[in-house]
Design an enzyme around this catalytic site. Structure first.
Site, mmCIF file in Angstrom:
data_model
loop_
_atom_site.group_PDB
_atom_site.id
_atom_site.type_symbol
_atom_site.label_atom_id
_atom_site.label_comp_id
_atom_site.label_asym_id
_atom_site.label_seq_id
_atom_site.Cartn_x
_atom_site.Cartn_y
_atom_site.Cartn_z
ATOM 1 N N CYS A 48 0.845 -1.202 0.000
ATOM 2 C CA CYS A 48 0.000 0.000 0.000
ATOM 3 C C CYS A 48 0.881 1.252 0.000
ATOM 4 O O CYS A 48 2.100 1.169 0.065
ATOM 5 C CB CYS A 48 -0.892 0.021 1.238
HETATM 6 N N1 GLN Z 1 -1.045 -6.832 3.982
HETATM 7 C C1 GLN Z 1 -1.887 -5.685 3.976
HETATM 8 C C2 GLN Z 1 -3.177 -5.916 3.221
HETATM 9 O O1 GLN Z 1 -3.437 -6.954 2.716
HETATM 10 C C3 GLN Z 1 -1.168 -4.503 3.390
HETATM 11 C C4 GLN Z 1 -0.889 -4.695 1.953
HETATM 12 C C5 GLN Z 1 0.014 -3.682 1.373
HETATM 13 O O2 GLN Z 1 0.810 -3.008 2.022
HETATM 14 N N2 GLN Z 1 -0.074 -3.638 0.102
HETATM 15 O O3 GLN Z 1 -3.948 -5.036 3.144
#
Ligand code: GLN
Length: 232
Positions: free
Chosen positions: A2
């Site tokens: 994210c």
């Molecule tokens: N693991 C977290 C999720 O599934 C964050 C994912 C991310 O940082 N892309 O939302």
């Protein structure tokens, strides 16, 4: 991974932080510039902030892409805050896609975003977790230990799961805390406050990159960086 963004300073509009910048979270939802894992962040978005009057914590989260949210785009210019934690999400494979799985998470005092991944088996089960997503369970652990122990908690989880990426961003109205553990983070000191962001939201020359495996602590206009223990 994210992308997230934090603001601590004078009250500014949410749109000026999230929607208006040339490479802000809105653009990062479909065209991030520094993302190492995943191509876009279409699995939801969240904005948390503290009211200018009274300091109440508020959150607006959605499981839909930020770029298409015309209602948020209409209201965001009218929302102002001096402490904001916002994120756009690229869900890890196998994780639920729902508003409650979208950052920022909260314990009522802090807003917290996690950019990364962690094996849920190394985390204690928590009835306080808002969702079964790894980030919500990690957030519950960090809240339970207390944000003053963020660095220790990240180092401990990172040694239990060496493949984890543990980039945290948290705010409580008067302080921002962040860690770098496997992904990028940049700082922009502006006259009116401090921005922490997974990647610069524009091409201003004052953006500075935070090295990996550091804790960033922002309060009263000061920014301090500390290496995380146990880092290699
Ligand atoms: N693991 C977290 C999720 O599934 C964050 C994912 C991310 O940082 N892309 O939302």
């Amino acid at each position: 991974m994210c992308r997230h963004l934090g603001w601590l300073g004078e009250p500014v509009s949410i749109s000026s932080l999230v929607l208006d910048p040339s490479s802000g979270l809105r653009v990062q939802s479909y065209a991030p510039r520094r993302q190492k894992h995943g191509l876009l962040n279409a699995d939801g978005w969240g904005v948390g902030f503290f009211d200018v009057d009274g300091g109440d914590l508020r959150r607006w989260r959605s499981a839909a892409p930020l770029w298409g949210d015309v209602s948020f785009a209409s209201v965001a210019p009218a929302l102002r805050s001096g402490c904001v934690v916002a994120a756009v999400r690229s869900a890890t494979v196998g994780m639920p896609i729902e508003a409650s799985a979208t950052a920022p998470f909260s314990d009522g005092a802090w807003l917290l975003s996690h950019n990364g991944v962690v094996d849920r088996r190394v985390l204690p089960a928590s009835p306080a977790a808002e969702s079964t997503v790894d980030s919500a369970i990690l957030a519950a652990l960090i809240f339970e230990r207390g944000l003053d122990h963020l660095a220790d908690t990240v180092v401990e989880v990172g040694s239990a799961d060496p493949g984890a990426r543990l980039n945290i961003l948290a705010g409580n109205g008067s302080r921002l805390l962040a860690t770098t553990w496997g992904d990028t983070l940049s700082v922009l000191r502006r006259d009116e406050g401090v921005v922490l962001a997974s990647e610069p939201y524009d091409d201003h020359p004052d953006w500075q990159d935070v090295p990996d495996r550091h804790l960033v602590d922002v309060s009263a206009g000061r920014v301090s960086l500390t290496p995380l223990k146990g880092s290699s």
